[in-house]
Design a protein around this motif. Structure first.
Motif, short mmCIF file in Angstrom:
data_model
loop_
_atom_site.label_atom_id
_atom_site.label_comp_id
_atom_site.label_asym_id
_atom_site.label_seq_id
_atom_site.Cartn_x
_atom_site.Cartn_y
_atom_site.Cartn_z
N GLN A 46 -7.50 -2.45 -16.80
CA GLN A 46 -7.75 -1.07 -17.17
C GLN A 46 -9.31 -1.13 -17.37
N TYR A 47 -9.51 0.01 -18.13
CA TYR A 47 -11.13 0.38 -17.75
C TYR A 47 -11.89 0.75 -19.23
N SER A 99 -13.93 0.32 -14.50
CA SER A 99 -12.87 -0.68 -14.68
C SER A 99 -13.58 -2.09 -15.25
N PRO A 127 -11.27 -3.96 -10.65
CA PRO A 127 -9.85 -4.46 -11.81
C PRO A 127 -8.83 -5.29 -10.81
N GLY A 140 -6.07 3.26 -19.41
CA GLY A 140 -5.33 3.04 -17.87
C GLY A 140 -4.27 2.14 -17.74
N CYS A 171 -6.79 0.36 -5.25
CA CYS A 171 -7.68 0.72 -6.01
C CYS A 171 -8.88 1.16 -5.14
N ASP A 230 -5.29 3.14 -8.90
CA ASP A 230 -6.30 3.43 -9.59
C ASP A 230 -7.57 4.24 -8.72
#
Length: 340
Positions: free
Chosen positions: A136-137, A151, A218, A195, A304, A330
């Motif tokens: 998550q961020y 992130s 992440p 996120g 990502c 992401d």
């Protein structure tokens, strides 16, 4: 004024204020809709309005076309209800009902990993621990009311000291401040976590991670968390970079591959220099994945990086047999001018 939002195909409902976007209201209600940047720049929250009307805030026009909007599609991170809605978008797995909160952090350390990547370590108050899921961020809350999202590169068991990887964006107000002026012990305000880019632990499928640049952040947290939990699902980590210097924390990735038999590490350079003396894979990182797998049907894939890389990779992986619901992404977006 409050409106009822009904989700298809699940049939779940939640309430949204007229001043909220649908994604904001879903977060408040503990409903897990897909989203990424929350500023209309990545397309992760794109879905269909079946009934009702919305007001669409500013967004990046490359993400959704006028034709799509005419056909009922929208970006739920920028859409605010003006009447009750029925919308079509797939709900995601739970993040343990963790709700975002605002809290102060102290900059514990700043370390340049490359000429344009900074490692920032953030210390939470001793009385507070952040609940989050690896991947998550956070959003930094700036004094002018703007936000910048980055992130979390830490696993969730490191909840009192958070690791962030920031890439210097030329002309980027916040990252230039971090690189040129910010001092250790500075106090900042952040909100999070946000996120839904996190490891789906209810699967037994082998995992492919594809990271471009600081998209590694992440994914690093997810891999470290999987190791700590003793997970043994086969993991292939593909990292794309231009030149050898850009593969920051390369030694850590090699260490994982050396110590854990279920982890394989494949770095890829797209513009290797003579002085790099590069002997590894070359080209675009997603193309190397495609060469290594004749079919992706039996895999779960996490990607990502920059939006263009994620978009191109997504299409290519689906064409190679990856199930649509086994692609998790992401896309890193920057504070570019918005268009309507």
């Amino acid at each position: 004024m409050s409106y009822t939002i009904k989700l298809l195909p699940s049939g779940h409902t939640f309430q949204a204020k007229g001043s909220q976007t649908i994604v904001e209201a879903a977060i408040d209600a503990g409903v897990h809709l897909p989203y990424g940047c929350r500023n209309g720049a990545c397309g992760a929250c794109k879905g269909k309005i079946v009934e009702g009307k919305v007001h669409l805030e500013e967004y990046q026009s490359a993400i959704i076309s006028e034709e799509e909007i005419k056909n009922g599609m929208t970006l739920f991170c920028r859409a605010m209800p003006i009447e009750n809605l029925t919308i079509e978008i797939k709900e995601l797995g739970s993040t343990n009902n963790i709700k975002p909160k605002i809290f102060p952090v102290r900059v514990e350390a700043l370390e340049k990993l490359t000429s344009d990547v900074m490692l920032m370590k953030l210390k939470l108050p001793s009385t507070d621990k952040l609940q989050f899921v690896a991947g998550q961020y956070l959003e930094f809350l700036l004094k002018d009311g703007k936000r910048r999202a980055f992130s979390i590169a830490s696993p969730s068991y490191e909840s009192s000291l958070l690791e962030i990887h920031l890439r210097l964006i030329p002309g980027g107000e916040f990252t230039e401040y971090v690189f040129q002026e910010m001092k250790e012990k500075s106090i900042l305000r952040v909100e999070g976590p946000f996120g839904n880019f996190f490891l789906r632990e209810n699967s037994i499928k082998p995992i492919i991670f594809v990271a471009g640049g600081t998209g590694f952040a992440p994914i690093k947290g997810m891999i470290e968390e999987s190791i700590q939990k003793g997970m043994k699902r086969p993991i292939r980590l593909y990292r794309g970079a231009r030149i050898l210097e850009d593969l920051y924390m390369d030694a850590l990735c090699k260490k994982w591959a050396h110590e854990f038999s279920h982890i394989e590490y494949i770095p890829v350079l797209s513009e290797s220099r003579k002085e790099d003396k590069w002997q590894g894979c070359e080209g675009l990182v997603h193309e190397v994945v495609l060469k290594d797998f004749t079919s992706l049907n039996d895999y779960q894939l996490y990607c990502c990086g920059a939006p263009q890389m994620v978009e191109v990779a997504h299409k290519a992986f689906i064409a190679q047999g990856l199930p649509e619901d086994e692609f998790y992404s992401d896309a890193f977006t920057f504070a570019a001018p918005l268009k309507k």
